[in-house]
Design a protein around this motif. Structure first.
Motif, short mmCIF file in Angstrom:
data_model
loop_
_atom_site.label_atom_id
_atom_site.label_comp_id
_atom_site.label_asym_id
_atom_site.label_seq_id
_atom_site.Cartn_x
_atom_site.Cartn_y
_atom_site.Cartn_z
N ILE A 6 63.47 52.82 77.42
CA ILE A 6 62.67 51.96 76.56
C ILE A 6 62.70 50.55 77.12
N GLU A 7 61.56 49.90 77.14
CA GLU A 7 61.44 48.53 77.62
C GLU A 7 62.07 47.57 76.62
N ILE A 8 62.83 46.60 77.12
CA ILE A 8 63.36 45.52 76.28
C ILE A 8 62.42 44.34 76.44
N LEU A 9 61.74 43.97 75.35
CA LEU A 9 60.72 42.92 75.36
C LEU A 9 61.22 41.72 74.57
N ALA A 10 61.39 40.59 75.24
CA ALA A 10 62.02 39.42 74.63
C ALA A 10 61.01 38.31 74.39
N PRO A 11 61.23 37.51 73.33
CA PRO A 11 60.32 36.41 72.99
C PRO A 11 60.71 35.13 73.72
N CYS A 12 59.73 34.39 74.21
CA CYS A 12 60.03 33.16 74.94
C CYS A 12 59.06 32.06 74.54
N GLY A 13 59.61 31.00 73.97
CA GLY A 13 58.80 29.85 73.60
C GLY A 13 58.91 28.71 74.58
N SER A 14 59.72 28.87 75.63
CA SER A 14 59.91 27.83 76.64
C SER A 14 60.39 28.50 77.92
N PHE A 15 60.38 27.72 79.03
CA PHE A 15 60.85 28.29 80.28
C PHE A 15 62.35 28.56 80.23
N ASP A 16 63.09 27.75 79.49
CA ASP A 16 64.52 28.01 79.33
C ASP A 16 64.75 29.38 78.69
N SER A 17 63.89 29.74 77.75
CA SER A 17 64.01 31.06 77.13
C SER A 17 63.65 32.17 78.10
#
Length: 687
Positions: A6-17
């Motif tokens: 299963i793919e782990i899909l992460a949220p990113c609101g900035s390049f640091d994230s």
């Protein structure tokens, strides 16, 4: 469709994230462009940042999904397409889209990208998944409220990929069906500007005072089961949250996916970074109730101490080396040194100096390998190194280091290069005001079959689908133009809907009101005359054409449009507006009363009160609860403003038959409103 992983899909609101997610094991990230993102108040990414993020992710074999998951007006569609085009040509892997019309244009203009249906589309049934797959979608992000059995049913329905939220905030309302923020503050969740009013005080009888606020969802322990079911992607919510949250959530998900269970210590640190009185897995296991409710308490806030955050940051501060490189070094007499590097099927060469005869110690194979292995700080590691060095030769170590750096830089450039992508310039509609050809007609919605005789003058009278068939038939025999209203959400009930539609067809009823893409498609496939509902959120002419293509005869438009926007939407099917009714501001699978005295004594109707003392009626139906606005929309004296509208829908809820009849007469006479009322958003719009 069955997957082994299963793919782990992460949220990113900035390049640091982005770096946090990649370094903690995410397989994919989703980020927002500066426009048309459902988290408009997140930092989001401009062109330069977007390119940087895509290159970094692709260097590490991580996919990038771009959120374009808001409703767009007809005028905004070309701008949205240009926004998508930029990300497309920069190498984005997928678009997550809410708007039907925008999705249709993107699929035709940019055929080399994956199209994902946002959870804002409210898809939660097999038929909903099938119609998306048939119309070019590669993946559907399922509604958060679904149980594991309902998820499995969708997975097995067709070959579309499925994406399931496994951690993060839970909206009280089914995504895409919430109008609370828009109605009370003008900030639309469907336009990416939700003010989160559900986190403010709302109280039911015996409740805590925060009876629209749920704990954060957490089914990170269930990733192995989701993989066995066949779910393609495990999605973490939280683009507005700090990088440490992204890092910790990705790390827990990675551990769970790889080992079969989440690490308890890691889960506790994740809770410390952000939670609302802890976590819940209620929807996944089909167990709603008080234990699902929670708010952000003082102890939740202080638990995110600097010591916890710095500890998490330390785990992802260093670059991860995800790319194995095979180095081949050739040091031959009288010819420049050649370093060949291979990675991911890509081969590059770096040419150095001509070697010299060693005055003291010649370059040894061991020393050369030791220098080539020094790839720290890059995304590469030396997997295999071979060196063919003629006897008695040497080169400066600085030259060997430079060749290694040049080779790795060339590999990085090749890996992040965007392959050619086709772009087919769209043909846009000319936006002009629509003029109705005849008089406006009326359609009335009732929650029972005891319809006053005056409504025989209506073009259509809708009664609930699950009414007794004999009662529906009797209305038709009395001279009413009868249609049936399918519940807006039908979790786990698709076959029941199909059977009931079959049954009413036998008594001659063919008109069906459907407010979800799944039921629109289902009813159309059964040969019914389908009338779309406001829950489809039709916001532009392109979406109107999409609905026409899947079988809708006409549709109510979004309740978040202004009257001017309504009049400029046209296509191959008719349009209407909600002209009267206590608009459902929310529809939820977990009744707020479950956080109070329970649902045994309310008999399907109760109230919830906001901090200003306004009472909002709660009405239960088909396993869900609707929260109605405290004032009805009334447009009886404003009908001429809607010159491009074919019909007005009058949605009755708990009015008496006498009140319903009087209201209808007001519309026939274009009379001024009685009592308290609202014009909805038709004259003020939304952000």
């Amino acid at each position: 469709m069955m997957n082994n992983s299963i793919e782990i899909l992460a949220p990113c609101g900035s390049f640091d994230s982005v770096t946090a997610a990649v370094r903690q094991g995410a397989d994919a990230v989703y980020i927002g462009s500066l426009r048309f993102s459902a988290r408009a108040y997140a930092k989001n990414f401009d062109s330069e940042e977007l390119k940087k993020a895509i290159d970094y992710c692709h260097l590490h074999g991580v996919k990038v999904h771009i959120t374009l998951n808001t409703l767009v007006s007809s005028e905004e569609v070309p701008i949205a397409v240009e926004t998508a085009k930029e990300a497309y040509l920069l190498g984005a892997d997928a678009f997550i889209v809410q708007d039907w019309g925008l999705a249709d244009i993107i699929k035709k203009a940019m055929p080399d990208i994956a199209l994902h249906a946002s959870t804002q589309m409210s898809v939660h049934t097999p038929q909903g998944a099938r119609v998306l797959y048939k119309n070019g979608f590669d993946r559907v992000v399922l509604a958060r409220e679904m149980s594991r059995e309902e998820i499995a049913e969708v997975v097995n329905s067709c070959d579309i990929e499925t994406e399931v939220f496994v951690h993060g905030a839970l909206c009280m309302c089914v995504s895409g069906q919430c109008y609370l923020s828009a109605m009370i503050g003008g900030r639309s969740g469907n336009r990416g500007r939700c003010a989160q009013p559900c986190r403010l005080p709302f109280k039911v009888k015996g409740g805590t005072g925060y009876d629209l606020s749920l704990k954060d969802n957490c089914i990170l322990n269930e990733l192995s089961e989701l993989a066995r079911i066949g779910v393609a992607s495990a999605k973490i919510e939280g683009r507005m949250k700090r990088p440490e949250y992204t890092a910790m959530a990705a790390a827990v998900a990675r551990h769970s996916a790889d080992s079969g269970i989440a690490d308890n210590e890691e889960l506790e640190r994740l809770r410390a970074v952000f939670s609302r009185s802890g976590f819940t897995n209620g929807y996944y296991y089909g167990k709603t109730g008080r234990e699902m409710f929670g708010t952000r308490l003082k102890e939740d806030v202080v638990s995110a101490s600097e010591s916890v955050l710095s500890e998490i940051r330390a785990e992802y501060k260093d670059e991860v080396q995800t790319n194995g490189v095979d180095f081949t070094l050739a040091v031959k007499k009288n010819v420049p040194v050649m370093l060949t590097a291979e990675c991911r099927g890509i081969t590059v060469k770096s040419v150095g100096v001509v070697p010299e005869t060693a005055m003291n110690v010649p370059l040894s194979e061991e020393k050369a390998k030791r220098q080539l292995a020094k790839t720290g700080g890059t995304a590469f590691y030396a997997e295999n190194i071979s060196a063919d060095i003629d006897d008695g030769l040497t080169i400066p170590i600085s030259s060997l280091n430079a060749m290694r750096r040049d080779a790795l830089a060339a590999l990085e450039e090749e890996i992040t290069a965007v392959p050619y992508r086709r772009y087919i310039e769209p043909v846009y509609k000319k936006i002009t005001a629509k003029e109705r050809s005849g008089n406006i007609t009326y359609r009335a919605h009732f929650r029972h079959c005891d319809v006053p005789a005056v409504f025989k003058d209506c073009e259509l009278v809708y009664v609930p689908l699950f009414s007794k068939t004999d009662d529906i038939s009797r209305l038709a025999e009395k001279g009413f133009n009868v249609g049936v209203e399918v519940p807006r959400v039908t979790f786990g009930r698709e076959e029941a809907v199909r059977r009931k539609l079959d049954e009413i067809k036998t008594v001659g009823i063919k008109d069906v009101w459907c407010s979800n893409i799944g039921t629109v498609s289902l009813a159309a496939d059964m040969g019914m005359t389908v009338h779309g509902g406001f829950g489809l959120n039709v916001f532009n002419s392109y979406s109107l054409d999409f609905l026409a293509n899947i079988g809708a005869a006409d549709t109510e438009l979004s309740v978040e449009l202004t009257s001017g926007m309504v009049n400029h939407i046209s296509g191959n099917i008719g349009t209407g507006v909600v002209g009267y009714g206590y608009l459902p501001l929310m529809i939820t699978r977990n009744c707020p009363n479950k956080n109070g005295k329970g649902c045994k004594t309310c008999h399907g109707k109760s109230v919830i009160t906001d901090r200003k003392g306004n009472d909002f009626t709660l009405m239960c139906n088909a396993g869900c609860t609707e929260m109605l606005n405290c004032k009805p929309i009334v447009l009886s004296d404003k009908q001429d403003v809607f010159s491009g509208t074919d019909f007005m829908s009058l949605h009755f809820t708990y009015e008496t038959n006498e009140q319903c009849a009087d209201i209808f007469k007001d519309y026939l006479n274009k009379a001024k409103p009685r009592g308290e009322y609202t014009r909805g958003l038709y004259f003020r719009g939304v952000e």
